[in-house]
Design a protein around this motif. Structure first.
Motif, PDB file in Angstrom:
ATOM      1  N   THR A 255      -3.111  52.082 117.647  1.00 49.26           N
ATOM      2  CA  THR A 255      -1.888  52.826 117.353  1.00 49.26           C
ATOM      3  C   THR A 255      -1.148  52.241 116.150  1.00 49.26           C
ATOM      4  O   THR A 255      -0.151  52.790 115.701  1.00 49.26           O
ATOM      5  CB  THR A 255      -0.946  52.822 118.565  1.00 49.26           C
ATOM      6  OG1 THR A 255      -0.636  51.463 118.918  1.00 49.26           O
ATOM      7  CG2 THR A 255      -1.586  53.514 119.756  1.00 49.26           C
TER       8      THR A 255
ATOM      9  N   ARG B 222      13.024  53.748 122.065  1.00 49.23           N
ATOM     10  CA  ARG B 222      11.966  54.396 121.290  1.00 49.23           C
ATOM     11  C   ARG B 222      12.434  55.720 120.677  1.00 49.23           C
ATOM     12  O   ARG B 222      12.084  56.064 119.542  1.00 49.23           O
ATOM     13  CB  ARG B 222      10.763  54.644 122.197  1.00 49.23           C
ATOM     14  CG  ARG B 222       9.602  55.364 121.534  1.00 49.23           C
ATOM     15  CD  ARG B 222       8.739  54.415 120.755  1.00 49.23           C
ATOM     16  NE  ARG B 222       7.615  55.096 120.130  1.00 49.23           N
ATOM     17  CZ  ARG B 222       6.576  54.473 119.588  1.00 49.23           C
ATOM     18  NH1 ARG B 222       6.515  53.158 119.622  1.00 49.23           N
ATOM     19  NH2 ARG B 222       5.592  55.138 119.036  1.00 49.23           N
ATOM     20  N   LEU B 223      13.241  56.476 121.403  1.00 48.24           N
ATOM     21  CA  LEU B 223      13.685  57.787 120.931  1.00 48.24           C
ATOM     22  C   LEU B 223      14.954  57.691 120.098  1.00 48.24           C
ATOM     23  O   LEU B 223      15.041  58.248 119.000  1.00 48.24           O
ATOM     24  CB  LEU B 223      13.904  58.714 122.131  1.00 48.24           C
ATOM     25  CG  LEU B 223      12.713  58.868 123.087  1.00 48.24           C
ATOM     26  CD1 LEU B 223      13.072  59.783 124.238  1.00 48.24           C
ATOM     27  CD2 LEU B 223      11.484  59.375 122.347  1.00 48.24           C
TER      28      LEU B 223
ATOM     29  N   THR C 261       2.092  53.068 113.030  1.00 51.31           N
ATOM     30  CA  THR C 261       3.266  52.200 113.138  1.00 51.31           C
ATOM     31  C   THR C 261       3.455  51.316 111.916  1.00 51.31           C
ATOM     32  O   THR C 261       4.583  51.012 111.540  1.00 51.31           O
ATOM     33  CB  THR C 261       3.137  51.304 114.394  1.00 51.31           C
ATOM     34  OG1 THR C 261       2.889  52.127 115.535  1.00 51.31           O
ATOM     35  CG2 THR C 261       4.402  50.498 114.627  1.00 51.31           C
TER      36      THR C 261
ATOM     37  N   TYR D 281      -0.794  46.198 122.687  1.00 45.48           N
ATOM     38  CA  TYR D 281       0.620  45.827 122.758  1.00 45.48           C
ATOM     39  C   TYR D 281       0.749  44.373 123.192  1.00 45.48           C
ATOM     40  O   TYR D 281      -0.007  43.898 124.047  1.00 45.48           O
ATOM     41  CB  TYR D 281       1.378  46.742 123.729  1.00 45.48           C
ATOM     42  CG  TYR D 281       1.397  48.179 123.266  1.00 45.48           C
ATOM     43  CD1 TYR D 281       2.357  48.621 122.359  1.00 45.48           C
ATOM     44  CD2 TYR D 281       0.444  49.083 123.720  1.00 45.48           C
ATOM     45  CE1 TYR D 281       2.365  49.935 121.916  1.00 45.48           C
ATOM     46  CE2 TYR D 281       0.444  50.399 123.278  1.00 45.48           C
ATOM     47  CZ  TYR D 281       1.403  50.821 122.371  1.00 45.48           C
ATOM     48  OH  TYR D 281       1.410  52.105 121.927  1.00 45.48           O
TER      49      TYR D 281
ATOM     50  N   HIS E 193      12.445  55.306 134.182  1.00 44.37           N
ATOM     51  CA  HIS E 193      11.756  54.928 132.943  1.00 44.37           C
ATOM     52  C   HIS E 193      12.763  54.515 131.876  1.00 44.37           C
ATOM     53  O   HIS E 193      13.704  55.248 131.570  1.00 44.37           O
ATOM     54  CB  HIS E 193      10.908  56.075 132.407  1.00 44.37           C
ATOM     55  CG  HIS E 193      10.059  55.682 131.231  1.00 44.37           C
ATOM     56  ND1 HIS E 193       8.859  55.013 131.372  1.00 44.37           N
ATOM     57  CD2 HIS E 193      10.248  55.825 129.895  1.00 44.37           C
ATOM     58  CE1 HIS E 193       8.344  54.777 130.181  1.00 44.37           C
ATOM     59  NE2 HIS E 193       9.170  55.252 129.271  1.00 44.37           N
TER      60      HIS E 193
ATOM     61  N   GLU F 110      12.144  49.662 115.494  1.00 43.46           N
ATOM     62  CA  GLU F 110      11.085  49.699 116.486  1.00 43.46           C
ATOM     63  C   GLU F 110      10.583  48.282 116.743  1.00 43.46           C
ATOM     64  O   GLU F 110      10.836  47.353 115.966  1.00 43.46           O
ATOM     65  CB  GLU F 110       9.944  50.603 116.027  1.00 43.46           C
ATOM     66  CG  GLU F 110      10.346  52.066 115.940  1.00 43.46           C
ATOM     67  CD  GLU F 110       9.166  52.992 115.680  1.00 43.46           C
ATOM     68  OE1 GLU F 110       8.026  52.474 115.542  1.00 43.46           O
ATOM     69  OE2 GLU F 110       9.361  54.208 115.613  1.00 43.46           O
TER      70      GLU F 110
ATOM     71  N   PHE G 219      12.966  53.734 128.005  1.00 42.46           N
ATOM     72  CA  PHE G 219      12.223  53.913 126.754  1.00 42.46           C
ATOM     73  C   PHE G 219      12.469  52.779 125.766  1.00 42.46           C
ATOM     74  O   PHE G 219      11.833  52.732 124.712  1.00 42.46           O
ATOM     75  CB  PHE G 219      12.606  55.243 126.104  1.00 42.46           C
ATOM     76  CG  PHE G 219      12.024  56.449 126.784  1.00 42.46           C
ATOM     77  CD1 PHE G 219      10.771  56.922 126.439  1.00 42.46           C
ATOM     78  CD2 PHE G 219      12.730  57.100 127.778  1.00 42.46           C
ATOM     79  CE1 PHE G 219      10.231  58.037 127.067  1.00 42.46           C
ATOM     80  CE2 PHE G 219      12.199  58.211 128.411  1.00 42.46           C
ATOM     81  CZ  PHE G 219      10.949  58.688 128.065  1.00 42.46           C
TER      82      PHE G 219
ATOM     83  N   TYR H  25       6.121  52.969 124.635  1.00 41.88           N
ATOM     84  CA  TYR H  25       7.122  53.918 125.109  1.00 41.88           C
ATOM     85  C   TYR H  25       7.943  53.368 126.267  1.00 41.88           C
ATOM     86  O   TYR H  25       8.572  54.118 127.004  1.00 41.88           O
ATOM     87  CB  TYR H  25       6.454  55.232 125.509  1.00 41.88           C
ATOM     88  CG  TYR H  25       5.962  56.009 124.313  1.00 41.88           C
ATOM     89  CD1 TYR H  25       6.800  56.894 123.646  1.00 41.88           C
ATOM     90  CD2 TYR H  25       4.667  55.829 123.833  1.00 41.88           C
ATOM     91  CE1 TYR H  25       6.358  57.597 122.530  1.00 41.88           C
ATOM     92  CE2 TYR H  25       4.218  56.525 122.731  1.00 41.88           C
ATOM     93  CZ  TYR H  25       5.057  57.408 122.086  1.00 41.88           C
ATOM     94  OH  TYR H  25       4.619  58.089 120.971  1.00 41.88           O
ATOM     95  N   GLY H  26       7.941  52.084 126.461  1.00 47.55           N
ATOM     96  CA  GLY H  26       8.833  51.485 127.436  1.00 47.55           C
ATOM     97  C   GLY H  26       8.180  51.190 128.772  1.00 47.55           C
ATOM     98  O   GLY H  26       6.959  51.111 128.900  1.00 47.55           O
TER      99      GLY H  26
ATOM    100  N   ARG I 215      19.397  52.090 124.283  1.00 45.27           N
ATOM    101  CA  ARG I 215      18.147  52.302 125.012  1.00 45.27           C
ATOM    102  C   ARG I 215      18.333  53.417 126.032  1.00 45.27           C
ATOM    103  O   ARG I 215      19.263  53.371 126.826  1.00 45.27           O
ATOM    104  CB  ARG I 215      17.706  51.004 125.693  1.00 45.27           C
ATOM    105  CG  ARG I 215      17.415  49.901 124.680  1.00 45.27           C
ATOM    106  CD  ARG I 215      17.279  48.546 125.295  1.00 45.27           C
ATOM    107  NE  ARG I 215      17.195  47.519 124.267  1.00 45.27           N
ATOM    108  CZ  ARG I 215      17.221  46.220 124.503  1.00 45.27           C
ATOM    109  NH1 ARG I 215      17.338  45.775 125.748  1.00 45.27           N
ATOM    110  NH2 ARG I 215      17.130  45.353 123.524  1.00 45.27           N
TER     111      ARG I 215
ATOM    112  N   THR J 158       4.120  46.591 119.294  1.00 45.25           N
ATOM    113  CA  THR J 158       2.844  47.136 118.841  1.00 45.25           C
ATOM    114  C   THR J 158       2.095  46.084 118.038  1.00 45.25           C
ATOM    115  O   THR J 158       2.619  45.552 117.061  1.00 45.25           O
ATOM    116  CB  THR J 158       3.065  48.388 117.973  1.00 45.25           C
ATOM    117  OG1 THR J 158       3.803  49.351 118.725  1.00 45.25           O
ATOM    118  CG2 THR J 158       1.739  48.997 117.556  1.00 45.25           C
TER     119      THR J 158
END
Length: 848
Positions: A272, A756-757, A276, A257, A751, A304, A753, A694-695, A770, A266
């Protein structure tokens, strides 16, 4: 009233906000140099739809780029070329004749390919992860990445030259003729065009640094010795320098990252990356005398934190020869329209590839529209004169240079002519001279001073070497004082001042009382950072929002001036505080503070809130004021923290370091008429964690214990929060003093993210929201003797000793790019009187 609350409560927040928005102050210019070939335009298919990620190449060269999400491109070269090659998977390659050196509105139409080439397997759209030659090559890069570059040697050293430039972009006649630039038209005399975006721009700021870097892989340590630093006129503005330093931190493309602007992108070279990115083996050719493969990559999903681009990799060492990365416009990042990166590597000893040049361009803008104006931030770093396996003692790496040393900041032109690893072009050379001229223009000075005030919060009075402020704390409000006015000032000669005086005076229109605070600090020794400081303060404060007692003679909490609150927010305290401290930093990022404090504490609203305690020496047997002298010893360790400045006050330029605090307090009875003998030990550990793509997780653990009998004013209330502001390290569903302890252990987890979600949900994903989740808990106890001592308060002192009190929160950030809302839920102790099972808090901020 709301205005008063915001101005008072978000002082710290505004300082953070404006440091990130300082690029809007750069309104200066210089002259330009013309490249030999400039080509820009759009690539579409036969239906007229834009073709994103198409490959653009100047024929018979390795100079190329990729179209953006809208099919647009721009490419520039110092050499002359007469043919442009445009290609993309599934389409026929087009060669476009360039009839002039500058062609900025070309339209290229790509017909669908009738047949595929035989040399390589081609893919379109989402590429397969199996039987893909590009991914086979990528796996070999993973296997070799730890045996390339400086990692191959026990010790290493090299020269490093860094150039950071800011430019005002998208200059047109409307901007030039606007009232903002009336009287400053001369700065637009000559303009240049970006080789990346094709936009006209105006150079406005330049900073150069030359240093030598030494590293030891066996000791896992590195040292950078700054030998020269040159700044185009802003070398005395610490806020601007800190913003730039934080903006452009180092990165390694081989890491999984890459962190930019507090976000983790990424890397296309990460393990990963297969999940992606789409990867395509496009070509193979000699780069110099090394046979290399060319791989194109682009994201599998929108919204993303990803790049698009291509790289060339050697066929035997599988080391990257060069790479370019462009952030996709759909990426969940604010205020940044474009990020473009180029890295070039050179071959040493026929096998080792070392980084030789790193170029990064960022296009800052309030929105991502094609024609929106903004500011370019460009960093060029050149590496040279690599040397290996020269052993240096461990002590060598412990010593550090001072980048703000007068000699470093005032190098002669001869030094720069000798050590510039990349020459300045004509527009860059003109920045230093032109900015000095502009500073004599009254209108420019007005602009500069205005935004400088927004960034620092202080009004600079140069002739007296005094800053007046902070402007964000001029007004406030609370139930004890009513409307409150405040005026402060500090001495400021420069960021390396060896001493500083600060103070303020305030007046409450409700209680008709003046308040004040004054402090001074003096840096005795720069090597150990031995500092003597002291001050005194008389004010009203909301205690109980932190587990540690305040020894800050100038600070003020958000909760002390909150207009809109939940429940009765009347538990305010009169505080008279005097402190004297000795501080030193014997090892980097380890501070030792030894001092004493004398406090007098009493209720600011005795009819609503009592700090009474049993006092046998009082005629009535009860006292309402605590007078207490304490000796304090505190160890603060911040591994990884980076700062600028070498004076009595320094500024942090990163946020990814951990903080460990160990504090011991000894209260001495009868010393200065002190009331109590006691001891208190406290420990806290705060750690940010970057969880890949993932943050970011922020965690804090706090523990403490008080030995001896003390009243409510000296105990440790669990930090409640009755304001509408989200405040980390507090419990949003607790009232002030709802739980009081003398022994405690608390945990806070939050946290973010970073979208991401939510980015994967249709429609909602386009909003770049976010998601934030939080979990916090505390266990505590209070002795029977301490409860009896504070019996006259009439309060039933409770501690969460039966079971851990806990809360959880779900939040949504980046609403309209600046608003965050948290929904807070109480986990237990719901049977207590006036318990709040649910609450909503929020915060404002300009974040990338």
């Amino acid at each position: 009233m709301l205005v008063f609350n915001w101005l008072q409560g978000v002082e710290t927040l505004f300082d953070h906000i404006m440091n990130r928005a300082l690029f809007v102050i750069f309104l200066v210019v210089a002259q330009f140099s013309m490249a030999q070939t400039k080509v820009g335009g759009i690539v579409t298919d036969e239906a007229g739809e834009p073709v994103p990620f198409a490959n653009i190449l100047l024929k018979n060269s390795t100079q190329g780029t990729i179209t953006n999400d809208n099919g647009r491109f721009y490419i520039e070269s110092d050499d002359s070329y007469n043919t442009l090659v445009v290609s993309f998977i599934g389409y026929e390659t087009q060669e476009i004749a360039l009839v002039s050196k500058v062609t900025l509105d070309i339209k290229v139409v790509l017909p669908e390919a009738s047949e595929q080439l035989n040399e390589v397997v081609l893919y379109s759209g989402k590429t397969s992860k199996k039987n893909n030659p590009a991914i086979d090559i990528l796996k070999k890069i993973w296997a070799k990445k730890r045996s390339n570059g400086t990692r191959m040697f026990k010790q290493y050293g090299y020269d490093k030259y860094e150039k950071i430039e800011f430019d005002l972009n998208t200059i047109d006649s409307a901007l030039i003729k606007s009232k903002v630039f009336k009287g400053l038209e001369f700065i637009f005399q000559d303009l240049d065009t970006s080789r990346i975006t094709g936009k006209t721009y105006l150079p406005i700021f330049l900073n150069e640094t030359f240093s030598k870097v030494y590293g030891d892989n066996e000791l896992a340590t590195e040292k950078e010795e700054v030998l020269g630093s040159k700044n185009s006129g802003f070398n005395n503005n610490q806020a601007i320098i800190a913003f730039i330093e934080d903006l452009y931190s180092d990165y390694d493309i081989y890491n999984n990252y890459l962190k930019f602007f507090d976000k983790s992108f990424t890397s296309p070279l990460s393990k990963t990356g297969v999940d992606t990115y789409n990867y395509v083996l496009r070509d193979s050719a000699f780069i110099g005398d090394k046979w290399c493969y060319n791989i194109v990559y682009y994201p599998r999903r929108k919204n993303e934190l990803t790049f698009k681009g291509d790289f060339w990799v050697n066929d035997t060492t599988y080391a990257v020869k060069n790479i370019n990365l462009a952030v996709t416009k759909s990426a969940n990042i604010n205020w940044v329209k474009e990020i473009y990166i180029e890295q070039e590597f050179d071959v040493v000893n026929d096998s080792v590839f070392l980084l030789t040049r790193d170029y990064m361009l960022s296009d800052f803008s309030f929105n991502k529209k094609e024609n929106s104006r903004g500011v370019y931030g460009k960093r060029t770093t050149v590496y040279n004169d690599y040397k290996f396996n020269e052993v240096r003692p461990k002590e060598f790496y412990k010593t550090k240079s001072d980048p703000f040393n007068v000699k470093v900041l005032n190098r002669e032109d001869e030094f720069w002519e000798m050590n510039r690893l990349e020459s300045l072009n004509s527009d860059e050379k003109g920045i230093y001279k032109l900015l000095d001229t502009l500073k004599t223009v009254p209108k420019f000075k007005t602009y500069y001073n205005f935004v400088s005030i927004l960034g620092s919060g202080f009004v600079e009075i140069d002739k007296w070497n005094i800053d007046v402020g902070s402007v964000y704390s001029v007004f406030g409000y609370n139930e004890a004082e009513g409307i409150r006015g405040r005026l402060g000032a500090r001495t400021y000669f420069g960021q390396n001042d060896p001493w500083r005086l600060e103070g303020y005076i305030a007046y409450g229109f409700g209680d008709d009382k003046f308040k004040y605070g004054i402090s001074g600090k003096w840096l005795i020794d720069k090597e150990t950072r031995f500092i003597i400081s002291g001050g005194t303060r008389r004010d009203i404060e909301q205690l109980g929002i932190s587990l540690s007692a305040t020894n800050d003679v100038l600070g003020r909490s958000v909760a002390s001036s909150s207009v809109f609150t939940v429940g009765s927010n009347d538990r305010l305290t009169n505080i008279n505080l005097s402190t004297f401290n000795l501080e030193m930093e014997p090892w980097r990022n380890l501070r030792i503070n030894i001092g004493g404090s004398l406090r007098s504490l009493s209720s600011a609203l005795p009819d609503a809130f009592s700090l009474d305690y049993i006092d046998a020496s009082s005629p009535t047997g009860v006292s309402s004021e605590v007078t207490q002298f304490d000796l304090n010893t505190t160890l603060i360790y911040t591994p990884g923290k980076r700062t600028i400045g070498n004076g009595v006050e320094r500024r942090s330029i990163n946020e990814d370091y951990s903080t460990l605090v160990l504090s011991y307090t000894n209260g001495l009875k009868q010393f200065f008429d002190s009331d109590f003998d006691y001891e208190k030990i406290q420990f806290s550990y705060t750690q940010p964690w970057q969880i890949g793509g993932y943050g970011r997780l922020l965690s804090t653990v706090e523990t403490g214990k008080t030995f001896g009998e003390v009243p409510l004013a000296l105990l440790s209330p669990v930090p409640g929060n009755q304001t509408l502001f989200s405040m980390y390290n507090t419990f949003s569903n607790l009232d002030f003093y709802e739980f009081v302890t003398d022994t405690y252990a608390a945990v806070h987890l939050e946290h973010n993210f970073n979208g991401r979600l939510l980015s994967r949900i249709p429609v909602i994903g386009k909003w770049n929201l976010r998601e934030i989740v939080g979990l916090r808990g505390v266990w505590g106890d209070i002795s029977e003797k301490n409860m009896q001592l504070s019996a006259p308060t009439g309060m039933q002192l409770l501690a969460p000793n039966d079971k851990v009190y806990w809360e959880y929160a779900v939040g949504v950030g980046n609403i309209f790019k600046f608003l965050r809302i948290d929904f807070n839920f109480r986990g237990n102790y719901l049977d207590l009187p006036n318990a709040r099972p649910f609450g909503v808090t929020g915060s404002f901020g300009f974040y990338f």
